[in-house]
Design a protein around this motif. Sequence first.
Motif, PDB file in Angstrom:
ATOM      1  N   VAL A   1      -4.640 -14.044   2.283  1.00 44.03           N
ATOM      2  CA  VAL A   1      -5.390 -13.008   3.149  1.00 44.03           C
ATOM      3  C   VAL A   1      -6.363 -12.295   2.061  1.00 44.03           C
ATOM      4  O   VAL A   1      -7.336 -11.871   2.703  1.00 44.03           O
ATOM      5  N   ALA A   2      -6.003 -11.863   0.908  1.00 46.70           N
ATOM      6  CA  ALA A   2      -7.019 -11.325  -0.072  1.00 46.70           C
ATOM      7  C   ALA A   2      -6.415 -11.757  -1.534  1.00 46.70           C
ATOM      8  O   ALA A   2      -5.413 -12.006  -1.667  1.00 46.70           O
ATOM      9  N   GLU A   3      -7.403 -11.369  -2.331  1.00 46.73           N
ATOM     10  CA  GLU A   3      -7.008 -11.653  -3.737  1.00 46.73           C
ATOM     11  C   GLU A   3      -7.978 -10.796  -4.655  1.00 46.73           C
ATOM     12  O   GLU A   3      -9.300 -10.465  -4.112  1.00 46.73           O
ATOM     13  N   TRP A   4      -7.449 -10.710  -5.887  1.00 48.52           N
ATOM     14  CA  TRP A   4      -8.235  -9.603  -6.735  1.00 48.52           C
ATOM     15  C   TRP A   4      -8.054 -10.449  -8.136  1.00 48.52           C
ATOM     16  O   TRP A   4      -7.059 -10.748  -8.620  1.00 48.52           O
ATOM     17  N   ASP A   5      -9.184  -9.926  -8.880  1.00 50.09           N
ATOM     18  CA  ASP A   5      -9.102 -10.409 -10.301  1.00 50.09           C
ATOM     19  C   ASP A   5      -8.654  -9.055 -11.114  1.00 50.09           C
ATOM     20  O   ASP A   5      -8.796  -7.969 -10.776  1.00 50.09           O
ATOM     21  N   LEU A   6      -7.677  -9.350 -12.121  1.00 51.33           N
ATOM     22  CA  LEU A   6      -7.457  -8.533 -12.768  1.00 51.33           C
ATOM     23  C   LEU A   6      -8.247  -8.287 -13.842  1.00 51.33           C
ATOM     24  O   LEU A   6      -9.197  -8.755 -14.127  1.00 51.33           O
TER      25      LEU A   6
ATOM     26  N   PRO B   1     -13.126  -7.382   6.185  1.00 46.55           N
ATOM     27  CA  PRO B   1     -12.011  -6.714   7.149  1.00 46.55           C
ATOM     28  C   PRO B   1     -10.762  -7.934   6.892  1.00 46.55           C
ATOM     29  O   PRO B   1     -11.143  -9.129   6.898  1.00 46.55           O
ATOM     30  N   VAL B   2      -9.593  -7.525   7.036  1.00 46.84           N
ATOM     31  CA  VAL B   2      -8.714  -8.306   6.955  1.00 46.84           C
ATOM     32  C   VAL B   2      -8.596  -9.194   8.452  1.00 46.84           C
ATOM     33  O   VAL B   2      -8.690  -8.427   9.448  1.00 46.84           O
ATOM     34  N   GLU B   3      -8.366 -10.260   8.431  1.00 51.56           N
ATOM     35  CA  GLU B   3      -8.145 -11.034   9.598  1.00 51.56           C
ATOM     36  C   GLU B   3      -6.923 -10.743  10.324  1.00 51.56           C
ATOM     37  O   GLU B   3      -5.866 -10.237  10.064  1.00 51.56           O
ATOM     38  N   ASP B   4      -7.016 -11.039  11.811  1.00 59.11           N
ATOM     39  CA  ASP B   4      -5.690 -10.950  12.630  1.00 59.11           C
ATOM     40  C   ASP B   4      -4.655 -11.831  11.958  1.00 59.11           C
ATOM     41  O   ASP B   4      -4.819 -13.245  11.824  1.00 59.11           O
TER      42      ASP B   4
ATOM     43  N   PRO C   1       5.064  -6.347   6.663  1.00 57.92           N
ATOM     44  CA  PRO C   1       4.915  -7.394   7.818  1.00 57.92           C
ATOM     45  C   PRO C   1       3.495  -7.594   8.327  1.00 57.92           C
ATOM     46  O   PRO C   1       2.715  -6.804   8.363  1.00 57.92           O
ATOM     47  N   PRO C   2       3.194  -9.011   8.769  1.00 60.17           N
ATOM     48  CA  PRO C   2       1.699  -9.074   8.749  1.00 60.17           C
ATOM     49  C   PRO C   2       1.316  -7.941   9.942  1.00 60.17           C
ATOM     50  O   PRO C   2       0.006  -7.816   9.758  1.00 60.17           O
ATOM     51  N   HIS C   3       1.716  -7.764  10.827  1.00 58.29           N
ATOM     52  CA  HIS C   3       1.032  -6.716  11.823  1.00 58.29           C
ATOM     53  C   HIS C   3       0.652  -5.518  11.240  1.00 58.29           C
ATOM     54  O   HIS C   3      -0.207  -4.530  11.824  1.00 58.29           O
ATOM     55  N   LEU C   4       1.325  -5.068  10.094  1.00 56.19           N
ATOM     56  CA  LEU C   4       1.304  -3.838   9.586  1.00 56.19           C
ATOM     57  C   LEU C   4       0.273  -3.845   8.366  1.00 56.19           C
ATOM     58  O   LEU C   4      -0.344  -2.687   7.759  1.00 56.19           O
ATOM     59  N   VAL C   5       0.000  -4.969   7.854  1.00 54.77           N
ATOM     60  CA  VAL C   5      -0.935  -5.152   6.635  1.00 54.77           C
ATOM     61  C   VAL C   5      -2.244  -4.297   6.790  1.00 54.77           C
ATOM     62  O   VAL C   5      -2.570  -3.261   5.900  1.00 54.77           O
ATOM     63  N   ASP C   6      -2.907  -4.384   8.093  1.00 52.19           N
ATOM     64  CA  ASP C   6      -4.276  -3.572   8.046  1.00 52.19           C
ATOM     65  C   ASP C   6      -4.214  -2.251   8.470  1.00 52.19           C
ATOM     66  O   ASP C   6      -4.639  -1.466   8.002  1.00 52.19           O
ATOM     67  N   PRO C   7      -3.204  -1.939   9.345  1.00 59.99           N
ATOM     68  CA  PRO C   7      -3.122  -0.441   9.457  1.00 59.99           C
ATOM     69  C   PRO C   7      -2.398   0.297   8.378  1.00 59.99           C
ATOM     70  O   PRO C   7      -2.817   1.616   8.325  1.00 59.99           O
ATOM     71  N   LEU C   8      -1.830  -0.120   7.612  1.00 64.52           N
ATOM     72  CA  LEU C   8      -1.467   0.416   6.461  1.00 64.52           C
ATOM     73  C   LEU C   8      -2.395   0.470   5.262  1.00 64.52           C
ATOM     74  O   LEU C   8      -2.302   1.176   4.290  1.00 64.52           O
ATOM     75  N   GLY C   9      -3.610  -0.333   5.434  1.00 64.93           N
ATOM     76  CA  GLY C   9      -4.542  -0.029   4.230  1.00 64.93           C
ATOM     77  C   GLY C   9      -4.070  -1.066   3.105  1.00 64.93           C
ATOM     78  O   GLY C   9      -4.480  -0.771   2.020  1.00 64.93           O
ATOM     79  N   VAL C  10      -3.223  -1.934   3.359  1.00 67.75           N
ATOM     80  CA  VAL C  10      -2.606  -2.470   2.331  1.00 67.75           C
ATOM     81  C   VAL C  10      -3.570  -3.490   1.289  1.00 67.75           C
ATOM     82  O   VAL C  10      -3.340  -3.376   0.025  1.00 67.75           O
ATOM     83  N   VAL C  11      -4.645  -3.837   1.816  1.00 67.65           N
ATOM     84  CA  VAL C  11      -5.522  -4.678   0.936  1.00 67.65           C
ATOM     85  C   VAL C  11      -6.225  -3.540   0.177  1.00 67.65           C
ATOM     86  O   VAL C  11      -6.368  -3.837  -1.081  1.00 67.65           O
ATOM     87  N   GLU C  12      -6.670  -2.615   0.431  1.00 71.58           N
ATOM     88  CA  GLU C  12      -7.200  -1.619  -0.431  1.00 71.58           C
ATOM     89  C   GLU C  12      -6.283  -0.800  -1.316  1.00 71.58           C
ATOM     90  O   GLU C  12      -6.558  -0.880  -2.498  1.00 71.58           O
ATOM     91  N   VAL C  13      -5.010  -0.461  -1.059  1.00 68.16           N
ATOM     92  CA  VAL C  13      -4.026  -0.113  -1.758  1.00 68.16           C
ATOM     93  C   VAL C  13      -3.799  -1.137  -3.152  1.00 68.16           C
ATOM     94  O   VAL C  13      -3.630  -0.726  -4.322  1.00 68.16           O
ATOM     95  N   LEU C  14      -3.504  -2.364  -2.814  1.00 65.75           N
ATOM     96  CA  LEU C  14      -3.127  -3.473  -3.589  1.00 65.75           C
ATOM     97  C   LEU C  14      -4.370  -3.588  -4.758  1.00 65.75           C
ATOM     98  O   LEU C  14      -4.383  -3.729  -5.819  1.00 65.75           O
ATOM     99  N   GLY C  15      -5.623  -3.664  -4.004  1.00 65.87           N
ATOM    100  CA  GLY C  15      -6.907  -3.634  -4.987  1.00 65.87           C
ATOM    101  C   GLY C  15      -6.993  -2.853  -5.974  1.00 65.87           C
ATOM    102  O   GLY C  15      -7.318  -2.969  -6.925  1.00 65.87           O
TER     103      GLY C  15
ATOM    104  N   ARG D   1      -2.773 -12.170  -5.649  1.00 66.79           N
ATOM    105  CA  ARG D   1      -2.847 -12.709  -4.244  1.00 66.79           C
ATOM    106  C   ARG D   1      -1.979 -12.032  -3.066  1.00 66.79           C
ATOM    107  O   ARG D   1      -0.705 -11.901  -3.306  1.00 66.79           O
ATOM    108  N   LEU D   2      -2.422 -11.487  -1.873  1.00 66.96           N
ATOM    109  CA  LEU D   2      -1.742 -11.323  -0.853  1.00 66.96           C
ATOM    110  C   LEU D   2      -1.690 -12.602   0.014  1.00 66.96           C
ATOM    111  O   LEU D   2      -2.849 -13.150   0.398  1.00 66.96           O
ATOM    112  N   ILE D   3      -0.561 -13.287   0.179  1.00 71.05           N
ATOM    113  CA  ILE D   3      -0.592 -14.586   1.095  1.00 71.05           C
ATOM    114  C   ILE D   3       0.298 -14.202   2.445  1.00 71.05           C
ATOM    115  O   ILE D   3       0.966 -13.286   2.230  1.00 71.05           O
ATOM    116  N   ALA D   4       0.085 -14.937   3.298  1.00 69.60           N
ATOM    117  CA  ALA D   4       0.898 -14.752   4.675  1.00 69.60           C
ATOM    118  C   ALA D   4       1.076 -16.287   5.206  1.00 69.60           C
ATOM    119  O   ALA D   4       0.312 -16.978   5.001  1.00 69.60           O
ATOM    120  N   GLY D   5       2.235 -16.441   5.846  1.00 69.47           N
ATOM    121  CA  GLY D   5       2.628 -17.487   6.392  1.00 69.47           C
ATOM    122  C   GLY D   5       3.834 -17.456   7.245  1.00 69.47           C
ATOM    123  O   GLY D   5       4.476 -16.614   7.443  1.00 69.47           O
TER     124      GLY D   5
END
Length: 194
Positions: free
Chosen positions: A177-182, A3-6, A53-67, A163-167
Motif C-alpha cells: 500500500v505504501a513504503e518508506w525508506d529508513l 493518495p491511498v487506493e481503495d 483495518p483496510p477501510h480505516l487506513v486513509d480516514p485515520l491518516g495512517v500513511v502520513e503517520v507511519l511515514g 512497508r504497509l501491506i494489505a491482503g
Amino acid sequence: MRPVEDLGWADETAVIVPVPAADQVVGRYRRRLAHSAAWGVPAHVTVLYPFVPPHLVDPLGVVEVLGGLVEEVEAFECAFRRTAWFGEDVLWLAPEPASPFRRLTEAVWGRFPEYPPYGGAVAEAVPHLTVGSTPVADVAALRDAERELAGALPFRAEVGQVRLIAGGDRPDSWRTVAEWDLRPRGVHSPSEVE
C-alpha cells in the motif's frame, strides 16, 4: 504523497520490514512451508500485525503517520545466524540485533495502541522471519528445512525500508500500500537537529 487506493479488496493490513536478502536463502522453503508466501507476502520481519483495518487506513491518516515515524529511524544491518521455534508450530530465523525491530514495533504500536502485536495473543512480540509453520507443513518437513538451512547461515541483510501491506488469505492477494525508506545511516533526523 500519492493518495491511498481503495483497499476494499483487502481483509487486513500489516506493517513489515522486507528482507530481500532472505529470499535467496529461505525463499524456496517459504514457498513450500509458509502460508504467507503463497499469499504474496515477501520474506520479512513483522513490525505490527494485524494492523489498522483496510477501510480505516486513509480516514485515520495512517500513511502520513507511519511515514513520519519511519523518517526518524536510521537504516541498519542485521544478521540471521540461527533458527528458532515457537513451540513445534513455527520455524523462524532470529535477526541479530533484534532491538531495532523491537523499537519499530514499539514506535508504531505507541501511535496505534488499539492494535497490539498479534492482536494481543502473545505476551511479547519476538522479532522473527518465518520460514514455515505447521498449518502448511508437518513438523518433519520443518525439521528437514532447519537442517538444510544450517549450511546457509549466517547471512547479513541491510534493513532500509518499512512497508504497509494489505491482503487476505488468498493466493497472491497481499500488495504494498505504501513504503518508506529508513533514514540513511549517519544522517540526523529533523528532531535530532532541533
